[in-house]
Design an enzyme around this catalytic site. Structure first.
Site, PDB file in Angstrom:
ATOM      1  CG  HIS A   1      41.951  38.961  48.061  1.00 20.23           C
ATOM      2  ND1 HIS A   1      42.702  40.114  48.071  1.00 20.23           N
ATOM      3  CD2 HIS A   1      42.841  37.941  47.961  1.00 20.23           C
ATOM      4  CE1 HIS A   1      43.982  39.824  47.989  1.00 20.23           C
ATOM      5  NE2 HIS A   1      44.104  38.500  47.913  1.00 20.23           N
TER       6      HIS A   1
ATOM      7  NE  ARG B   1      44.914  38.073  51.205  1.00 19.01           N
ATOM      8  CZ  ARG B   1      45.552  37.368  52.122  1.00 19.01           C
ATOM      9  NH1 ARG B   1      45.412  37.676  53.411  1.00 19.01           N
ATOM     10  NH2 ARG B   1      46.342  36.360  51.763  1.00 19.01           N
TER      11      ARG B   1
ATOM     12  CD  GLU C   1      47.706  32.912  47.766  1.00 18.61           C
ATOM     13  OE1 GLU C   1      47.559  31.721  47.428  1.00 18.61           O
ATOM     14  OE2 GLU C   1      47.682  33.866  46.959  1.00 18.61           O
TER      15      GLU C   1
END
Length: 354
Positions: free
Chosen positions: A11, A60, A91
Site C-alpha cells: 500500500h 491504506r 497485515e
C-alpha cells in the site's frame, strides 16, 4: 501451459507510516504523500492488462488498489475488472500492542530459537507469523489457485485475456508470508527466509504454474467447469475482524469463530478474541474462474506449484516524487478534496466500486 502472472503490491504511505508505532489492523488512511504514490502507481499500471484485483479491506491498501482499478478502467473504456476485498490480506495483527510505540527490544523474538520465532506473539491476542501464513494459504486456495487452473490449459505463448494477470494489494509482512506460501506449495518442507522489504507502493511480479504434468494433461483434455455442489460456501468458515471504516453497516454477515474452531483449522486460539464479522471469502464475481472445490478442506493439499519471481520490490514509478513540505505530505489525505479538485478541473468523480 501459460503461467499465471501475479503482481503483489504494498500500500501507499499511511499516516501511521509516518510515526513509530505498531499499526497492524489500525485503519489509518493514506497520507497526502501516500495518495500521490498511489496515483503514480495507477498511472504505471493504467495500460497493463489486468484480469482481477484482490485487496486487503484496510483503508491504506484498499484505497491504493482502487486508484489502480479506476485508472485501468479509464484506459479500457470504463470496463472494470472484478475487485475483491478480503480481510485475509490484512497485515499481521499485533493484539494489545496495536497503536503502541514501536520498540524492537521489547517486542523482539531474537532471543528465541528459529523454530519458535514464527510462533512468537508480541502481545496478548496478537497473530504470530504462522497465523498470518494461514491467511496467505487461504488466499492461495481461494483467490490465486482458480486463476492458475484457468491458465493451465492454454498454450504457453498465450496472451491476455487467456493468460491471466491478477494483482494483490496488501501489507509488508503479509506479502512476505504470501511469497512463503507459494514456496511451500512447491516444497512443503522449505525453510522460511524472510523476503526483503517493500517501499510504499513497490510491487513484485511472479509467474505461477502447475508442477504436475498429469494434472496439466487432465485439464487440457477435460471440461474445466466445476460442479456447483462442490463449490464451498462464499463465506466459508474463515473470517477476520472488519476494518473500523466498514464495520458499521447492516449489510455484513456476522460470523463468529470459537477458540476450538480456530484451533481445529490451525489458527491461534487467540484469534477468536478478534470478533470476526466480515466474510473472509466474499461472493464470487461471475466473471472470475470457478472456485477450487477443495478450498475449504485444509486436509486436501493444493496442487504442487512452481513459481518464478520476475522482479522484486519495483518502485521506478516513484522516481522524482517529493513529499510536500510543512507537514502537508504527512497529513491524512481527504477523499472529499480529491473529488472537489476533479470537479473544478472538469474531471468526473471516481467510479463507484462494485
Amino acid at each position: 501451459m501459460a503461467p499465471l502472472i501475479v503482481t503483489m503490491v504494498r500500500h501507499g504511505e499511511s499516516t501511521d507510516n509516518t510515526t513509530s508505532l505498531w499499526a497492524g489492523h489500525r485503519d489509518a488512511p493514506l497520507s497526502n504523500h501516500g495518495h500521490s504514490q498511489a496515483l503514480r502507481l495507477a498511472k504505471a499500471f493504467a495500460d497493463v492488462p489486468v484480469t482481477a484485483i484482490y485487496a486487503s479491506d484496510l483503508n491504506r491498501a484498499n484505497t491504493t488498489a482502487r486508484r489502480v482499478w479506476e485508472a485501468n478502467a479509464d484506459k479500457n473504456g470504463g470496463k472494470q475488472v472484478p475487485f475483491t476485498t478480503s480481510p485475509l490480506l490484512r497485515e499481521q495483527f499485533f493484539g494489545e500492542a496495536e497503536g503502541a510505540a514501536w520498540d524492537a527490544g521489547k517486542y523482539s523474538s531474537a532471543h528465541l530459537p528459529w523454530e519458535d520465532h514464527r510462533a512468537f506473539q508480541i502481545a496478548p491476542h496478537a497473530e504470530s507469523l504462522n497465523d498470518v501464513a494461514k491467511r496467505a494459504d487461504l488466499v492461495l486456495r481461494h483467490f490465486i489457485l482458480p486463476h492458475v487452473l484457468a491458465t493451465a490449459a492454454v498454450p504457453p505463448d498465450a496472451s491476455y485475456p487467456d493468460q491471466h494477470h491478477i494483482m494483490l494489494f496488501a501489507h509488508g509482512i503479509w506479502l512476505s508470508e504470501m511469497l512463503f506460501s507459494l514456496k511451500r506449495a512447491g516444497d512443503p518442507h522449505v525453510r522460511y527466509v524472510k523476503s526483503g522489504g517493500y517501499a510504499n507502493t513497490a510491487w513484485t511480479r511472479i509467474e505461477i504454474e502447475l508442477d504436475d504434468p498429469k494434472l496439466q494433461h487432465a485439464l487440457s483434455n477435460a471440461d474445466k467447469g466445476v460442479d456447483e455442489s462442490d463449490v464451498p460456501p462464499a463465506n466459508g468458515r474463515f473470517a477476520s475482524p472488519p476494518a473500523p471504516s466498514e464495520a458499521t453497516g447492516d449489510t455484513t454477515t456476522t460470523t463468529t469463530i470459537s477458540a476450538e474452531e480456530a484451533s481445529s483449522i490451525g489458527m491461534s486460539p487467540n484469534i477468536h478474541a478478534l470478533l470476526p464479522q466480515l466474510p473472509a471469502v466474499p461472493e464470487r464475481h461471475p466473471s472470475l474462474p470457478a472456485a477450487w472445490p477443495h478450498a475449504n478442506d485444509l486436509s486436501e493439499p493444493v496442487p504442487k506449484l512452481r513459481h518464478r519471481v520476475v522482479t522484486f520490490a519495483q518502485a521506478d514509478h516513484l522516481e522524482g516524487l517529493k513529499r510536500t513540505g510543512r507537514g502537508v505530505g504527512s497529513a491524512a489525505h481527504d477523499e472529499k478534496q480529491r473529488g472537489l479538485k476533479e470537479f473544478f478541473s472538469g474531471g468526473g468523480g471516481s467510479k463507484k466500486a462494485e
